[in-house]
Design a protein around this motif. Structure first.
Motif, PDB file in Angstrom:
ATOM      1  N   SER A 114       0.823  -1.210   0.000  1.00 58.24           N
ATOM      2  CA  SER A 114       0.000   0.000   0.000  1.00 58.24           C
ATOM      3  C   SER A 114       0.857   1.259   0.000  1.00 58.24           C
ATOM      4  CB  SER A 114      -0.932   0.014   1.216  1.00 58.24           C
ATOM      5  OG  SER A 114      -0.191  -0.097   2.423  1.00 58.24           O
ATOM      6  N   ASP A 115       2.043   1.203   0.612  1.00 61.80           N
ATOM      7  CA  ASP A 115       2.964   2.345   0.619  1.00 61.80           C
ATOM      8  C   ASP A 115       3.888   2.323  -0.593  1.00 61.80           C
ATOM      9  OD1 ASP A 115       2.032   3.374   3.102  1.00 61.80           O
ATOM     10  OD2 ASP A 115       3.201   1.866   4.156  1.00 61.80           O
ATOM     11  N   LEU A 116       4.331   1.140  -0.959  1.00 59.56           N
ATOM     12  CA  LEU A 116       5.247   0.989  -2.088  1.00 59.56           C
ATOM     13  C   LEU A 116       4.637   1.530  -3.379  1.00 59.56           C
ATOM     14  CD1 LEU A 116       7.805  -0.311  -3.462  1.00 59.56           C
ATOM     15  CD2 LEU A 116       6.410  -2.397  -3.710  1.00 59.56           C
ATOM     16  N   LEU A 117       3.411   1.132  -3.661  1.00 58.73           N
ATOM     17  CA  LEU A 117       2.795   1.456  -4.952  1.00 58.73           C
ATOM     18  C   LEU A 117       2.341   2.904  -5.067  1.00 58.73           C
ATOM     19  CD1 LEU A 117       0.788  -1.829  -5.631  1.00 58.73           C
ATOM     20  CD2 LEU A 117       3.062  -1.166  -6.422  1.00 58.73           C
ATOM     21  N   LYS A 118       2.463   3.660  -3.982  1.00 61.93           N
ATOM     22  CA  LYS A 118       2.147   5.090  -4.031  1.00 61.93           C
ATOM     23  C   LYS A 118       3.377   5.934  -4.358  1.00 61.93           C
ATOM     24  CE  LYS A 118      -1.800   5.103  -0.872  1.00 61.93           C
ATOM     25  NZ  LYS A 118      -2.320   5.591   0.436  1.00 61.93           N
ATOM     26  N   LEU A 119       4.548   5.289  -4.387  1.00 65.69           N
ATOM     27  CA  LEU A 119       5.780   6.028  -4.617  1.00 65.69           C
ATOM     28  C   LEU A 119       5.860   6.570  -6.045  1.00 65.69           C
ATOM     29  CD1 LEU A 119       8.440   3.772  -2.837  1.00 65.69           C
ATOM     30  CD2 LEU A 119       7.356   5.853  -1.972  1.00 65.69           C
ATOM     31  N   THR A 120       6.433   7.757  -6.149  1.00 69.01           N
ATOM     32  CA  THR A 120       6.709   8.393  -7.443  1.00 69.01           C
ATOM     33  C   THR A 120       8.136   8.934  -7.387  1.00 69.01           C
ATOM     34  OG1 THR A 120       6.031  10.629  -6.799  1.00 69.01           O
ATOM     35  CG2 THR A 120       4.279   9.108  -7.543  1.00 69.01           C
ATOM     36  N   PRO A 121       8.681   9.361  -8.522  1.00 69.85           N
ATOM     37  CA  PRO A 121      10.026   9.949  -8.495  1.00 69.85           C
ATOM     38  C   PRO A 121      10.141  11.138  -7.544  1.00 69.85           C
ATOM     39  CG  PRO A 121       9.406   9.417 -10.741  1.00 69.85           C
ATOM     40  CD  PRO A 121       8.186   9.185  -9.903  1.00 69.85           C
ATOM     41  N   ASP A 122       9.030  11.796  -7.246  1.00 71.04           N
ATOM     42  CA  ASP A 122       9.064  12.940  -6.329  1.00 71.04           C
ATOM     43  C   ASP A 122       9.390  12.527  -4.894  1.00 71.04           C
ATOM     44  OD1 ASP A 122       8.429  14.639  -8.387  1.00 71.04           O
ATOM     45  OD2 ASP A 122       6.263  14.584  -7.994  1.00 71.04           O
ATOM     46  N   ASP A 123       9.217  11.237  -4.573  1.00 69.42           N
ATOM     47  CA  ASP A 123       9.512  10.745  -3.223  1.00 69.42           C
ATOM     48  C   ASP A 123      10.985  10.389  -3.054  1.00 69.42           C
ATOM     49  OD1 ASP A 123       6.771  10.747  -2.143  1.00 69.42           O
ATOM     50  OD2 ASP A 123       6.418   9.218  -3.676  1.00 69.42           O
ATOM     51  N   VAL A 124      11.741  10.473  -4.129  1.00 76.08           N
ATOM     52  CA  VAL A 124      13.163  10.147  -4.089  1.00 76.08           C
ATOM     53  C   VAL A 124      13.967  11.446  -4.060  1.00 76.08           C
ATOM     54  CG1 VAL A 124      15.063   8.950  -5.239  1.00 76.08           C
ATOM     55  CG2 VAL A 124      12.722   8.064  -5.441  1.00 76.08           C
ATOM     56  N   ARG A 125      14.920  11.527  -3.169  1.00 77.00           N
ATOM     57  CA  ARG A 125      15.788  12.714  -3.128  1.00 77.00           C
ATOM     58  C   ARG A 125      17.255  12.275  -3.176  1.00 77.00           C
ATOM     59  NH1 ARG A 125      17.419  13.408   2.346  1.00 77.00           N
ATOM     60  NH2 ARG A 125      16.102  12.200   3.791  1.00 77.00           N
ATOM     61  N   TYR A 126      18.046  13.150  -3.754  1.00 81.15           N
ATOM     62  CA  TYR A 126      19.483  12.884  -3.904  1.00 81.15           C
ATOM     63  C   TYR A 126      20.232  13.882  -3.038  1.00 81.15           C
ATOM     64  CZ  TYR A 126      23.950  11.920  -6.218  1.00 81.15           C
ATOM     65  OH  TYR A 126      25.240  11.557  -6.490  1.00 81.15           O
ATOM     66  N   THR A 127      20.936  13.383  -2.031  1.00 80.59           N
ATOM     67  CA  THR A 127      21.630  14.251  -1.085  1.00 80.59           C
ATOM     68  C   THR A 127      23.025  13.711  -0.808  1.00 80.59           C
ATOM     69  OG1 THR A 127      19.516  14.771  -0.012  1.00 80.59           O
ATOM     70  CG2 THR A 127      21.523  15.320   1.203  1.00 80.59           C
ATOM     71  N   LYS A 128      24.018  14.573  -1.003  1.00 76.74           N
ATOM     72  CA  LYS A 128      25.413  14.229  -0.699  1.00 76.74           C
ATOM     73  C   LYS A 128      25.851  12.913  -1.344  1.00 76.74           C
ATOM     74  CE  LYS A 128      25.403  16.736   3.688  1.00 76.74           C
ATOM     75  NZ  LYS A 128      25.598  16.658   5.165  1.00 76.74           N
ATOM     76  N   GLY A 129      25.443  12.743  -2.602  1.00 75.86           N
ATOM     77  CA  GLY A 129      25.892  11.587  -3.365  1.00 75.86           C
ATOM     78  C   GLY A 129      25.117  10.310  -3.133  1.00 75.86           C
ATOM     79  N   SER A 130      23.994  10.372  -2.398  1.00 78.82           N
ATOM     80  CA  SER A 130      23.207   9.156  -2.121  1.00 78.82           C
ATOM     81  C   SER A 130      21.726   9.410  -2.381  1.00 78.82           C
ATOM     82  CB  SER A 130      23.398   8.701  -0.671  1.00 78.82           C
ATOM     83  OG  SER A 130      24.738   8.359  -0.419  1.00 78.82           O
ATOM     84  N   TYR A 131      21.020   8.328  -2.683  1.00 76.26           N
ATOM     85  CA  TYR A 131      19.574   8.402  -2.902  1.00 76.26           C
ATOM     86  C   TYR A 131      18.838   7.992  -1.621  1.00 76.26           C
ATOM     87  CZ  TYR A 131      20.026   8.960  -7.966  1.00 76.26           C
ATOM     88  OH  TYR A 131      20.298   9.444  -9.223  1.00 76.26           O
TER      89      TYR A 131
END
Length: 437
Positions: A266-283
């Protein structure tokens, strides 16, 4: 021997209530309003019932005869069970006889469940300072209400909180397991819901049977649980499988992503690229878990998952379609060994324990379990449960069907200890020589 009679009070010219009088002998009697009324001039003092001089009075006469017979039968049944026959009992029997239930009757289990549903948005969430039940929890209460109403039809009576004694709970449990053929875990959760609703009723001063405090849910035994997970090597087979269908390629992305971040479907399938952030060389992926309300951050380091994030995030899909596609995907990847497990049987509409191909037992729920199983003992459990959202280690271990192994814990400590001290820079030591110089 029980005696049932009717009487009216007063001699006004307007309709007055008809009371039912029940005597069970030895000076024990109760009297309550029947819910019917009659004009005193139409009341027969000969048979203590309405005269049959109009259509309305004839119907009332018939209804009172029906109620009289019903009460006599119920007295015998209740005496055999050792139940208390009082005004509350008599009122409930009148309601049962004519299926007459007021939505405002707070003593009824179904009415209080509905009350919780109706006020879901303003209810305080236990253990937090937030209000408003989740959609999932509301759906759970609705299912519980539907099941309770079904059971009331079976026992042919409305359930009052004072009815919920040990005998009632035992019979209700037997009905769920042996008549409805519910899974042990599901039946246990229903009893948990029953206790929760009773406690909620007690909190607003609704009288409940003392036994409601002793209601306990249950779960199936460890040896009866069959958990299907995907190992690292099987995930690699799936990743390398030659797949051409776009739907299966998309399902593979969700599967590989799900087995690396350990979240519910239920949480996995709601993910979009907007939920991913790139900070200090890591996702990082930031998730607000729907069921627990917890904010979780998962770091992504697996190269194949980083590739999915950078070169084609999976598109949205329903859980139902995903479950169908991943079975085909695992079939194409060669995961066809026969293993023991439980699969939904369309004829019985229940899960059946048997031997099936592994690919046919894989569901989206396998993702989170695979993550928890694969990384257990490789990553500290405290970190894992912060990602999966389990409130304590015992629940996490139960989830992956493992018992706490104290030797394993000790070995793990020694492993981490050695790694920590191997990384320490050697200390320079000064040794004194024999001349003390």
């Amino acid at each position: 021997m029980a005696t049932v009679k009717y009487r009216i009070r007063g001699k006004s010219k307007q309709n007055t209530s008809i009371y039912i009088y029940l005597s069970t002998g030895r000076g024990n009697f109760v009297e309550v309003a029947s819910g019917f009324s009659v004009n005193p001039k139409d009341w027969s003092t000969t048979n203590n019932k309405p005269k049959q001089n109009s259509e309305i009075n004839r119907q009332t006469f018939s209804d009172l005869n029906k109620l009289e017979k019903f009460v006599y039968d119920e007295v015998n049944t209740s005496n055999a069970k050792g139940e208390l026959i009082d005004a509350h009992w008599l009122r409930s029997k009148i309601s049962e006889c004519f299926n007459r239930v007021k939505k405002t009757d707070q003593t009824l289990l179904t009415n209080h469940i509905q009350f919780i549903i109706d006020n879901a948005q303003t209810r305080k969430i236990k253990g937090s300072n937030k209000i408003g039940l989740s959609d999932r929890r509301i759906a759970g209460y609705k299912s519980f209400l539907k099941l309770t109403e079904e059971y009331e039809k079976v026992i042919k009576k409305k359930i009052h909180f004072l009815d919920i004694n040990k005998r009632f709970v035992d019979k209700f449990t037997n009905w769920m397991l042996n008549e409805k053929n519910y899974a042990v875990n599901y039946a246990g959760k229903i009893l948990d819901n029953l206790k929760t609703v009773c406690k909620d009723a007690q909190a607003i001063d609704i009288d409940c049977h003392p036994y409601t405090d002793k209601i306990e849910g249950f779960r199936e035994r460890d040896e009866d649980r069959y958990i299907v997970t995907l190992s690292f090597s099987e995930l690699e087979e799936i990743r390398k499988a030659d797949i051409e269908k776009e739907a299966l390629i998309n399902a593979r992305k969700w599967l590989l992503l799900g087995c690396e971040i350990g979240q519910r479907a239920s949480d996995l399938l709601k993910l979009t690229p907007d939920d991913v952030r790139y900070t200090k060389g890591s996702y990082y992926i930031d998730i607000l878990q729907q069921k627990t309300g917890k904010n979780v951050t998962v770091g992504i380091i697996a190269p194949h998952v980083i590739d999915i994030i950078e070169n084609g995030f999976p598109y949205a899909i329903s859980t139902q379609k995903l479950n169908k596609h991943i079975k085909d995907l695992c079939d194409d990847a060669g995961l066809t060994e026969m293993i023991k497990g439980k699969k939904y049987d369309k004829k019985t509409r229940r899960k059946k324990l048997d031997y099936y191909r592994k690919c046919d037992l894989i569901t989206s729920h396998s993702f989170r379990r695979s993550f928890a199983t694969n990384y257990y003992k490789k990553i500290p459990t405290a970190i894992l449960i912060n990602i999966t959202g389990h409130s304590k280690e015992s629940l996490f271990l139960e989830y992956i069907n493992r018992r706490e192994d104290k030797d394993d814990n000790a070995n793990l400590f020694m492993k981490f200890y050695e790694e920590i001290h191997q990384k320490k820079e050697p200390e320079m030591k000064v040794f004194k020589n024999g001349t003390n110089q």
